[in-house]
Design an enzyme around this catalytic site. Structure first.
Site, PDB file in Angstrom:
ATOM      1  CD1 TRP A 201      31.737  18.254 -17.561  1.00 47.86           C
ATOM      2  CD2 TRP A 201      32.214  16.877 -19.090  1.00 47.86           C
ATOM      3  NE1 TRP A 201      31.163  18.692 -18.451  1.00 47.86           N
ATOM      4  CE2 TRP A 201      31.381  17.979 -19.576  1.00 47.86           C
ATOM      5  CE3 TRP A 201      32.412  15.777 -19.931  1.00 47.86           C
ATOM      6  CZ2 TRP A 201      30.959  17.893 -21.007  1.00 47.86           C
ATOM      7  CZ3 TRP A 201      32.089  15.875 -21.351  1.00 47.86           C
ATOM      8  CH2 TRP A 201      31.554  17.080 -21.786  1.00 47.86           C
TER       9      TRP A 201
ATOM     10  CB  CYS B 167      20.659  15.944 -16.473  1.00 51.21           C
ATOM     11  SG  CYS B 167      22.172  15.974 -16.838  1.00 51.21           S
TER      12      CYS B 167
ATOM     13  NE  ARG C 228      18.141  17.419 -19.317  1.00 55.05           N
ATOM     14  CZ  ARG C 228      16.596  17.765 -19.107  1.00 55.05           C
ATOM     15  NH1 ARG C 228      15.717  17.132 -19.751  1.00 55.05           N
ATOM     16  NH2 ARG C 228      16.173  18.694 -18.282  1.00 55.05           N
TER      17      ARG C 228
ATOM     18  CD  GLU D  25      27.761  17.638  -9.922  1.00 56.74           C
ATOM     19  OE1 GLU D  25      27.336  16.871  -9.522  1.00 56.74           O
ATOM     20  OE2 GLU D  25      28.297  17.756 -11.230  1.00 56.74           O
TER      21      GLU D  25
HETATM   22  C1  HEM Z   1      28.718  15.449 -19.284  1.00 60.02           C
HETATM   23  C2  HEM Z   1      28.487  16.204 -18.117  1.00 60.02           C
HETATM   24  C3  HEM Z   1      27.322  16.159 -17.142  1.00 60.02           C
HETATM   25  C4  HEM Z   1      27.126  17.135 -16.165  1.00 60.02           C
HETATM   26  C5  HEM Z   1      27.859  18.455 -16.130  1.00 60.02           C
HETATM   27  C6  HEM Z   1      26.039  16.838 -15.518  1.00 60.02           C
HETATM   28  C7  HEM Z   1      25.510  17.741 -14.582  1.00 60.02           C
HETATM   29  C8  HEM Z   1      24.535  17.176 -13.826  1.00 60.02           C
HETATM   30  C9  HEM Z   1      24.320  17.846 -12.501  1.00 60.02           C
HETATM   31  C10 HEM Z   1      24.789  18.974 -11.619  1.00 60.02           C
HETATM   32  C11 HEM Z   1      23.273  16.943 -11.806  1.00 60.02           C
HETATM   33  C12 HEM Z   1      22.661  17.293 -10.685  1.00 60.02           C
HETATM   34  C13 HEM Z   1      23.248  16.436  -9.623  1.00 60.02           C
HETATM   35  C14 HEM Z   1      23.194  16.833  -8.022  1.00 60.02           C
HETATM   36  O1  HEM Z   1      22.589  17.861  -7.595  1.00 60.02           O
HETATM   37  O2  HEM Z   1      23.557  16.003  -6.917  1.00 60.02           O
HETATM   38  C15 HEM Z   1      22.987  15.989 -12.667  1.00 60.02           C
HETATM   39  C16 HEM Z   1      21.740  15.113 -12.260  1.00 60.02           C
HETATM   40  C17 HEM Z   1      21.651  14.130 -13.298  1.00 60.02           C
HETATM   41  N1  HEM Z   1      22.213  13.537 -14.252  1.00 60.02           N
HETATM   42 FE1  HEM Z   1      23.848  14.618 -15.355  1.00 60.02          FE
HETATM   43  N2  HEM Z   1      25.243  15.603 -16.187  1.00 60.02           N
HETATM   44  C18 HEM Z   1      26.191  15.163 -17.010  1.00 60.02           C
HETATM   45  C19 HEM Z   1      26.133  14.064 -17.730  1.00 60.02           C
HETATM   46  C20 HEM Z   1      25.244  13.033 -17.406  1.00 60.02           C
HETATM   47  C21 HEM Z   1      25.298  11.735 -17.968  1.00 60.02           C
HETATM   48  C22 HEM Z   1      26.236  11.285 -19.087  1.00 60.02           C
HETATM   49  C23 HEM Z   1      24.025  11.170 -17.661  1.00 60.02           C
HETATM   50  C24 HEM Z   1      23.466   9.747 -17.727  1.00 60.02           C
HETATM   51  C25 HEM Z   1      23.782   9.192 -18.960  1.00 60.02           C
HETATM   52  C26 HEM Z   1      23.463  11.918 -16.660  1.00 60.02           C
HETATM   53  C27 HEM Z   1      22.259  11.822 -16.112  1.00 60.02           C
HETATM   54  C28 HEM Z   1      21.809  12.566 -14.851  1.00 60.02           C
HETATM   55  C29 HEM Z   1      20.718  12.156 -14.156  1.00 60.02           C
HETATM   56  C30 HEM Z   1      19.743  10.826 -14.293  1.00 60.02           C
HETATM   57  C31 HEM Z   1      20.591  13.112 -12.948  1.00 60.02           C
HETATM   58  C32 HEM Z   1      19.520  13.000 -11.557  1.00 60.02           C
HETATM   59  C33 HEM Z   1      20.252  12.230 -10.778  1.00 60.02           C
HETATM   60  C34 HEM Z   1      19.289  11.917  -9.585  1.00 60.02           C
HETATM   61  O3  HEM Z   1      18.028  12.082  -9.749  1.00 60.02           O
HETATM   62  O4  HEM Z   1      19.766  11.779  -8.579  1.00 60.02           O
HETATM   63  N3  HEM Z   1      24.190  13.146 -16.664  1.00 60.02           N
HETATM   64  N4  HEM Z   1      23.770  16.132 -13.969  1.00 60.02           N
HETATM   65  N1  LIG Z   2      28.237  15.493 -12.858  1.00 58.60           N
HETATM   66  C1  LIG Z   2      27.465  14.641 -12.396  1.00 58.60           C
HETATM   67  N2  LIG Z   2      26.653  14.587 -11.442  1.00 58.60           N
HETATM   68  C2  LIG Z   2      25.533  13.926 -10.869  1.00 58.60           C
HETATM   69  C3  LIG Z   2      24.755  13.272 -11.804  1.00 58.60           C
HETATM   70  C4  LIG Z   2      23.589  12.526 -11.261  1.00 58.60           C
HETATM   71  C5  LIG Z   2      23.615  12.183  -9.825  1.00 58.60           C
HETATM   72  C6  LIG Z   2      24.509  12.802  -9.076  1.00 58.60           C
HETATM   73  C7  LIG Z   2      24.555  12.457  -7.547  1.00 58.60           C
HETATM   74  O1  LIG Z   2      23.300  12.705  -6.993  1.00 58.60           O
HETATM   75  C8  LIG Z   2      23.095  12.305  -5.629  1.00 58.60           C
HETATM   76  C9  LIG Z   2      21.767  11.909  -5.415  1.00 58.60           C
HETATM   77  C10 LIG Z   2      21.190  13.597  -4.849  1.00 58.60           C
HETATM   78  N3  LIG Z   2      22.501  14.176  -4.754  1.00 58.60           N
HETATM   79  C11 LIG Z   2      23.721  13.500  -4.983  1.00 58.60           C
HETATM   80  C12 LIG Z   2      25.418  13.711  -9.442  1.00 58.60           C
HETATM   81  C13 LIG Z   2      27.276  13.476 -13.205  1.00 58.60           C
HETATM   82  C14 LIG Z   2      27.477  12.139 -12.683  1.00 58.60           C
HETATM   83  C15 LIG Z   2      27.345  11.069 -13.490  1.00 58.60           C
HETATM   84  C16 LIG Z   2      27.332  11.653 -14.810  1.00 58.60           C
HETATM   85  S1  LIG Z   2      27.180  13.456 -14.855  1.00 58.60           S
END
Ligand code: HEM
Ligand SMILES: N/C(=N/c1cccc(CO[C@@H]2CCNC2)c1)c1cccs1
Length: 355
Positions: free
Chosen positions: A230, A63, A66, A235
């Site tokens: 958000w 993420c 963070r 994405e």
């Molecule tokens: C507040 C704005 C946030 C933004 C802009 C953001 C952005 C992102 C992005 C761009 C990814 C990669 C997603 C992908 O490539 O498919 C990601 C992954 C992730 N985010 Fe964040 N995030 C945010 C908040 C959060 C929150 C609130 C949580 C959990 C409480 C979180 C937990 C995660 C996790 C667990 C992943 C990895 C997902 C996976 O392994 O499939 N994020 N985030």
């Molecule tokens: N912006 C985000 N993006 C993502 C965060 C976590 C996971 C994903 C989607 O992941 C899927 C699994 C592999 N790519 C798509 C998107 C958030 C979703 C919920 C909180 S922040």
């Protein structure tokens, strides 16, 4: 002889009491170890649950968002026992977190264990249909759309049909809950400089609610703990609408903007990609929906690293996910390396309850 659950519980509770400078640690640890010996498990207090959910975000290696880990709203729905109660809680989550477009990062936590399952990967997501020789809607949703149809759901057959919630409790078959339309905010995509872009009739939903990950805190697993933040613009613009195995719209974007696709070397794909991503960021901002561009998000991530270092904590990260899918080398992340060690509490990808 302490068992594995006891070790993980003690490790989390020690962190909880130390990082929050609370006293009463010894008594709480004694009670929890007693519960584990008696019942084989233990329950988190509301404060432990909230702290654990925020820590899990702070520990999410993939993420980029963070920096704001402490600002997570945690909704405790561990008393919900029926499919209907779960659905109502999810509708409340969607409305609260959408907040008219000023998105509030939120998680709703249901009863620990794997009894309650949300079959959707995201609470709001478009259906995918196999038409004669082509796919309509989101190819990523083909499997769940089939399950919904088997359960009696009839979709409109368009590119942007929001799927119903699919919720199961225990061994009962899953139940369908269409999301009230007034709860679903969407953004129509327009281009800042070229009004022809609107003719593509593209849109996307405002808020990503991830609903298929497992939250683990102190050895306890929550299989139903949907969370939202958000979007980062790429994405939507560089993956969801651009991947040739998703909506695959780059050729149409190029066509409507008069970009010749004659030769790869013209970088028409890259040019169309930039314009599509500019349209996404512009549309969300114009329509008052929170979104972040990948350059700003990368700078925020550098601030997160600074904060963690100052707090005396190491930062773990997965470089392959942290770099954005567009212009990655234009961000500092690309030129750094990260320890991809998995620390708990955390969110883990979980196999779906079907298949
Ligand atoms: C507040 C704005 C946030 C933004 C802009 C953001 C952005 C992102 C992005 C761009 C990814 C990669 C997603 C992908 O490539 O498919 C990601 C992954 C992730 N985010 Fe964040 N995030 C945010 C908040 C959060 C929150 C609130 C949580 C959990 C409480 C979180 C937990 C995660 C996790 C667990 C992943 C990895 C997902 C996976 O392994 O499939 N994020 N985030
Ligand atoms: N912006 C985000 N993006 C993502 C965060 C976590 C996971 C994903 C989607 O992941 C899927 C699994 C592999 N790519 C798509 C998107 C958030 C979703 C919920 C909180 S922040």
């Amino acid at each position: 002889m302490a068992n594995r659950l006891e070790d993980e519980a003690v490790e989390f509770l020690s962190l909880f009491y130390e990082e929050r400078c609370l006293d009463g640690k010894e008594a709480r640890i004694r009670d929890v170890c007693e519960a584990i010996r008696t019942d084989g498990t233990y329950e988190h207090t509301a404060e432990e649950l909230a702290f654990g959910a925020r820590l899990a975000w702070r520990n999410s290696n993939r993420c980029i968002g963070r920096l704001f880990w402490e600002r997570l709203t945690v909704i405790d729905e561990r008393e919900a026992r029926t499919e209907e109660a779960v659905a109502q809680a999810l509708f409340r989550h969607i409305e609260y977190a959408t907040n008219g477009g000023k998105i509030i990062p939120t998680i709703t936590v249901f009863k620990q264990g794997a009894s309650i399952r949300i079959w959707n990967a995201q609470l709001v997501r478009y259906a995918g249909y196999r038409g004669d020789g082509r796919i309509i809607g989101d190819p990523a949703s083909l499997e769940l759309t089939d399950i919904c149809k088997q359960l009696g759901w009839v979709g409109a057959g368009g590119d942007f049909d929001v799927l119903p919630l699919v919720i199961s409790v225990g061994a009962r078959p899953p139940q369908l809950f269409p999301i009230p339309e007034h709860l679903i905010k969407e953004v129509a995509l327009v281009h800042p400089d070229n009004e022809a872009f609107a003719r593509l009739n593209l849109k996307w939903y405002a808020v990503p609610f991830i609903s298929n990950m497992r939250l683990e805190i102190g050895g306890i697993s929550y299989y139903a703990a949907p969370f939202n933040g958000w979007y980062m613009g790429t994405e939507i613009g560089a993956r969801n609408l651009a991947d040739d195995f998703r909506y695959n719209r780059l050729p149409e974007v190029a066509a409507v903007l008069g970009i010749s696709m004659e030769r790869e070397a013209s970088l028409w794909r890259d040019q169309a990609l930039v314009e599509l991503n500019r349209a996404v960021l512009y549309s969300y901002q114009e329509q008052g929906v929170s979104i972040v561009d990948h350059h700003t998000a990368a700078k925020q991530f550098q601030r997160f690293i600074g904060n963690e270092t100052e707090a005396g904590r190491g930062v773990t990260g997965d470089w392959t996910w942290l770099i954005p899918p567009m212009s990655p080398a234009q961000t500092d992340i690309f030129h750094q390396s990260f320890d991809n060690r998995i620390v708990s509490p955390n969110y883990f990808q979980e196999k779906p309850p079907y298949c």
